[in-house]
Write an enzyme that holds these catalytic residues in place. Sequence first.
Site, mmCIF file in Angstrom:
data_model
loop_
_atom_site.group_PDB
_atom_site.id
_atom_site.type_symbol
_atom_site.label_atom_id
_atom_site.label_comp_id
_atom_site.label_asym_id
_atom_site.label_seq_id
_atom_site.Cartn_x
_atom_site.Cartn_y
_atom_site.Cartn_z
ATOM 1 N N GLU A 252 0.854 -1.183 0.000
ATOM 2 C CA GLU A 252 0.000 0.000 0.000
ATOM 3 C C GLU A 252 0.892 1.235 0.000
ATOM 4 O OE1 GLU A 252 -3.482 1.873 2.944
ATOM 5 O OE2 GLU A 252 -1.948 0.527 3.747
ATOM 6 N N LYS A 320 -9.586 1.646 -1.962
ATOM 7 C CA LYS A 320 -9.766 1.149 -0.588
ATOM 8 C C LYS A 320 -11.126 1.564 -0.035
ATOM 9 C CE LYS A 320 -7.328 1.367 3.887
ATOM 10 N NZ LYS A 320 -6.184 2.034 4.566
ATOM 11 N N CYS A 356 -5.063 -3.128 3.448
ATOM 12 C CA CYS A 356 -4.736 -2.791 4.829
ATOM 13 C C CYS A 356 -5.934 -2.847 5.774
ATOM 14 C CB CYS A 356 -4.047 -1.424 4.869
ATOM 15 S SG CYS A 356 -2.972 -1.216 6.322
#
Length: 477
Positions: A252, A320, A356
């Site tokens: 990321e 995300k 994440c």
Amino acid sequence: MSRDLHETSATVAAVILAGGASSRLGGTDKTRLPIAGATALERVLRAAPVGRRIVVGPSGEDGDVLAERHGARFVLEDPPRSGPLAALARGVAEFSEGPDEATVLVLGGDMPMLRPETLRALAERSAETTSVAALEAEDGTVQFLGAAWPLGRLRAALAEVENPDGGWAGLSLRRLYGRLGEEELATVPVTGAEGSDIDTPDALAQVRRAAGPRIALAQIEVSEQFEETVATVRFAVAEAAEQGAHLVLLPEATLSPFGTDLRGAAEAHHERFAQIVQELAEQHAIVVVAGSFTATDDGRVHNTVIVRGPNWDPHLEYRKIHLFDAFGADESRTVAPGDELVIFELAGTHVGIATCYDVRFPEQFTALAQLGAQAILLPLAWKEGPGKREQLQLLLRARALDATTVVLAADQSPPAEYTGKDARGIGRSAVVGPLGAVQQELGREPGLLLVDLDLEEIAAARAALPVLEHHVELPRA
């Protein structure tokens, strides 16, 4: 990044039997049959967690390349075509200087689904117990060519079964293992297709169905200087391609680390970064997945994972969904959420993407699996903090179990001098199997993890634990 990826002090050598043509496969050398982009023999060579590899069999047209790439040496049986035990004895003779307490892996060159972590475990168990540790097939039989031996015990067993007039011509491996007492042999059950060999056309077809793509997890340190990061990315992609990977996953926020001007980085560098990633994908014939940032209309950015493949296939972006407003962070202040799941096909395998903080939301992983994902890529920039390492491993294992899916997590390697509060990674990139077992894991330093996906392992996990079939949408209050 270390190229010495699978070294272990418990093992000093591997003897790989690669005996040439197979009558049941039309006279073809089964060790040179292609399996998911590499020959069976090369897959065994790259799985063997040792620095010294002896291949007993013809070197063929690819011998020089394999020898250089894997530190292997080819030798022939003496006399030729004397049988597997004679071949093994010839291989062991190459370690005449080796101490008796050393450990030797005895492997088949036609067992392309062998895994580094399994072979490492066999070698370590043999070294710890001074006994023979071997794979055990599903039917309970011992895999003679998937075992670790103390070198001294192997020498003694060979001497005990040698023909009266010398040599081992015509003797089978069963004769060798028959010399072991019950207390001298420990077995380890196989996982997925790792115990398979390719003696017959049906076995070859089964292995090819089970053999998924090779994926590299590149744990890199992300610099605040864009050009430094680009140089690191170039090296990581080249190394992954050299190691035979079909896809390389970068962390990321590879474009620019957290704690910097993400909007400025997105506007100044994203388009160029995406173009560089595309060029690397085409140059190395590999799919590249990397974390970036893309500008939004409201002055923020999307935390975007870009997927670029050779000839622009695949060409995808995942934004995300879950933003890290936790542990004192406020990601939503500068980052806007996405709202779409992304899944794509890679060499016949369906792959999903999360990022994440998404790992704390099991429904996203379950949804990806229900859409067909057999593996889920998870780029990370995990934030340092008390208990955070333990939380990461717990969450990776839980999400793999939730979805009976392989989870492939690539984190940033934290800069040694960094003392700020923003997320810069903790390392610990990992491969987690579909039943929650951590199969491979890095430390904090930069490195590369390689995994050959075993689709039979995933199918078996889903058959044993059918949580995707049993899933029920619960009513909401």
